[in-house]
Write a protein that holds these residues in place. Structure first.
Motif, mmCIF file in Angstrom:
data_model
loop_
_atom_site.group_PDB
_atom_site.id
_atom_site.type_symbol
_atom_site.label_atom_id
_atom_site.label_comp_id
_atom_site.label_asym_id
_atom_site.label_seq_id
_atom_site.Cartn_x
_atom_site.Cartn_y
_atom_site.Cartn_z
ATOM 1 N N PHE A 1 0.860 -1.180 0.000
ATOM 2 C CA PHE A 1 0.000 0.000 0.000
ATOM 3 C C PHE A 1 0.897 1.231 0.000
ATOM 4 N N GLY A 2 0.907 1.978 -1.111
ATOM 5 C CA GLY A 2 1.746 3.160 -1.224
ATOM 6 C C GLY A 2 1.029 4.411 -0.747
ATOM 7 N N ILE A 3 1.768 5.280 -0.091
ATOM 8 C CA ILE A 3 1.235 6.574 0.338
ATOM 9 C C ILE A 3 2.159 7.665 -0.172
ATOM 10 N N VAL A 4 1.595 8.633 -0.887
ATOM 11 C CA VAL A 4 2.374 9.745 -1.423
ATOM 12 C C VAL A 4 1.835 11.050 -0.857
ATOM 13 N N GLY A 5 2.679 12.062 -0.902
ATOM 14 C CA GLY A 5 2.278 13.376 -0.413
ATOM 15 C C GLY A 5 3.454 14.317 -0.479
ATOM 16 N N ALA A 6 3.183 15.603 -0.440
ATOM 17 C CA ALA A 6 4.253 16.594 -0.476
ATOM 18 C C ALA A 6 5.112 16.494 0.775
ATOM 19 N N SER A 7 6.329 17.004 0.711
ATOM 20 C CA SER A 7 7.211 17.026 1.880
ATOM 21 C C SER A 7 6.566 17.855 2.988
ATOM 22 N N GLY A 8 6.634 17.339 4.216
ATOM 23 C CA GLY A 8 6.085 18.054 5.357
ATOM 24 C C GLY A 8 4.594 17.918 5.554
ATOM 25 N N VAL A 9 3.954 17.037 4.762
ATOM 26 C CA VAL A 9 2.503 16.917 4.844
ATOM 27 C C VAL A 9 2.055 15.990 5.970
ATOM 28 N N GLY A 10 3.003 15.215 6.548
ATOM 29 C CA GLY A 10 2.634 14.343 7.660
ATOM 30 C C GLY A 10 2.804 12.863 7.393
ATOM 31 N N LYS A 11 3.544 12.497 6.337
ATOM 32 C CA LYS A 11 3.719 11.074 6.019
ATOM 33 C C LYS A 11 4.468 10.344 7.135
ATOM 34 N N SER A 12 5.545 10.943 7.627
ATOM 35 C CA SER A 12 6.297 10.301 8.710
ATOM 36 C C SER A 12 5.460 10.206 9.977
ATOM 37 N N THR A 13 4.638 11.212 10.220
ATOM 38 C CA THR A 13 3.732 11.175 11.373
ATOM 39 C C THR A 13 2.764 10.011 11.249
ATOM 40 N N LEU A 14 2.207 9.837 10.058
ATOM 41 C CA LEU A 14 1.282 8.727 9.826
ATOM 42 C C LEU A 14 1.983 7.387 10.017
ATOM 43 N N ALA A 15 3.232 7.276 9.566
ATOM 44 C CA ALA A 15 3.994 6.038 9.757
ATOM 45 C C ALA A 15 4.151 5.722 11.241
ATOM 46 N N LYS A 16 4.405 6.740 12.047
ATOM 47 C CA LYS A 16 4.579 6.538 13.489
ATOM 48 C C LYS A 16 3.267 6.190 14.177
ATOM 49 N N VAL A 17 2.155 6.690 13.663
ATOM 50 C CA VAL A 17 0.846 6.330 14.223
ATOM 51 C C VAL A 17 0.565 4.852 13.970
ATOM 52 N N ILE A 18 0.783 4.413 12.734
ATOM 53 C CA ILE A 18 0.509 3.020 12.382
ATOM 54 C C ILE A 18 1.401 2.064 13.172
ATOM 55 N N SER A 19 2.649 2.474 13.427
ATOM 56 C CA SER A 19 3.603 1.604 14.106
ATOM 57 C C SER A 19 3.598 1.770 15.619
ATOM 58 N N GLY A 20 2.741 2.659 16.154
ATOM 59 C CA GLY A 20 2.577 2.764 17.598
ATOM 60 C C GLY A 20 3.517 3.738 18.295
ATOM 61 N N PHE A 21 4.491 4.291 17.581
ATOM 62 C CA PHE A 21 5.409 5.236 18.226
ATOM 63 C C PHE A 21 4.697 6.544 18.578
ATOM 64 N N ILE A 22 3.609 6.805 17.893
ATOM 65 C CA ILE A 22 2.649 7.829 18.310
ATOM 66 C C ILE A 22 1.402 7.085 18.748
ATOM 67 N N PRO A 23 0.969 7.272 20.003
ATOM 68 C CA PRO A 23 1.415 8.274 20.975
ATOM 69 C C PRO A 23 2.437 7.761 21.999
ATOM 70 N N HIS A 24 2.842 6.484 21.931
ATOM 71 C CA HIS A 24 3.565 5.879 23.049
ATOM 72 C C HIS A 24 4.988 6.391 23.229
ATOM 73 N N SER A 25 5.622 6.859 22.148
ATOM 74 C CA SER A 25 6.985 7.366 22.262
ATOM 75 C C SER A 25 7.043 8.874 22.073
ATOM 76 N N GLU A 26 6.303 9.372 21.092
ATOM 77 C CA GLU A 26 6.342 10.793 20.773
ATOM 78 C C GLU A 26 5.489 11.635 21.715
ATOM 79 N N GLY A 27 4.487 11.007 22.347
ATOM 80 C CA GLY A 27 3.564 11.795 23.172
ATOM 81 C C GLY A 27 2.581 12.550 22.294
#
Length: 281
Positions: free
Chosen positions: A32-58
């Motif tokens: 499943f590919g996800i595209v978007g402009a730089s700074g749009v929140g792709k890395s944030t979404l990756a951390k949500v799916i993998s649990g680092f948000i909210p458990h590590s990032e707060g």
């Protein structure tokens, strides 16, 4: 396999949410590919799916996130990472620093999972061979180039055989041969039943390897579907995604009245050959 409903996320000490009421559904065993402009929140979404948000990032996370049957918000990070592997775009941040050789670095996650020694040795050796990094086996992870570190970081996650593999621009440090190797491995793990969530700027490769592509813009998924249709959508420029060189060439030809606007716009090389030779789809 992965379900996000009404997800809104705001980082600590900020007021503006990065994700806004995001809904996303990903079925099992696909790329499943996800595209978007730089700074749009792709890395944030990756951390949500993998649990680092909210458990590590707060920060403040609203909405429901279910991954491999786990309620990410209610579960512990350990529960989530036992099912989900995350590859970040900066390999230096992923190298643990706890081991002195590439072989030990790749084995580190298996050690933490309590995998029997004989199985661990077999799996590490197989992954090292698959990634073609035998000559790096005894070297320090910090004595490698950025591209070599990226291969080691990906191998360290793949060896754990997660049910879900989240990859945030995994080929950003790699040359074309390394990029092709990683995409070949992505195909193989998906064929074995692993769900791969791939956040990537290389649209031509997404067209070739993904079964579904989604566009992230304005903090939410604004378009999702078959790669050919999504990557040929003329709104991608508006969302800061851009287009493949083949799509750009076709649009230039249409503007110059050298091609028909009634034919399907090509996204890949194969489609472009057909398009410009007159065998338009």
């Amino acid at each position: 396999m992965i379900e996000l409903a009404g997800v809104t996320y705001t980082y600590p000490d900020t007021e503006r949410a990065v994700l806004h009421g995001l809904d996303l559904s990903i079925t099992e065993g696909i790329v499943f590919g996800i595209v978007g402009a730089s700074g749009v929140g792709k890395s944030t979404l990756a951390k949500v799916i993998s649990g680092f948000i909210p458990h590590s990032e707060g920060g403040e996370l609203e909405g429901a996130v279910t991954v491999a049957g786990i309620d990410v918000v209610k579960a512990t990070l350990l529960d989530v990472v036992s099912k989900v592997g995350l590859v970040t775009q900066n390999p230096f941040n992923q190298i643990t620093g706890a081991r002195f050789s590439v072989e030990e670095e790749i084995a580190f996650g298996l050690e933490n999972l309590g995998i029997p020694r004989d199985e661990m040795i077999e799996r590490v050796g197989a992954v090292i061979a698959r990634f073609g990094i035998q000559e790096l086996r005894d070297r320090s992870p910090f004595a490698l180039s950025g591209g070599q570190q990226q291969l080691v970081a990906i191998a360290s996650i793949v060896v754990m055989e997660p049910a879900i593999l989240v990859m945030d621009e995994p080929t950003s440090q790699l040359d074309p041969s390394g990029t092709r190797l990683v995409f070949d491995i992505i195909d193989r793990v998906a064929e074995q039943g692993t769900t791969v969530v791939l956040l990537e700027h290389k649209l031509e490769l997404l067209r070739e390897h993904a079964q579904v592509v989604a566009v992230l813009a304005e903090g939410r998924i604004v378009l999702s579907g078959a790669p050919r249709e999504v990557l040929a959508d003329d709104r991608l420029d508006q969302w800061g995604v851009g287009s493949t060189r083949f799509t750009s060439a076709a649009r230039a030809a249409i503007s110059a009245e050298l091609a028909s606007a009634d034919s399907a716009i090509p996204v890949s090389l194969k489609e472009a050959v057909s398009y410009f030779s007159g065998g338009r789809r």
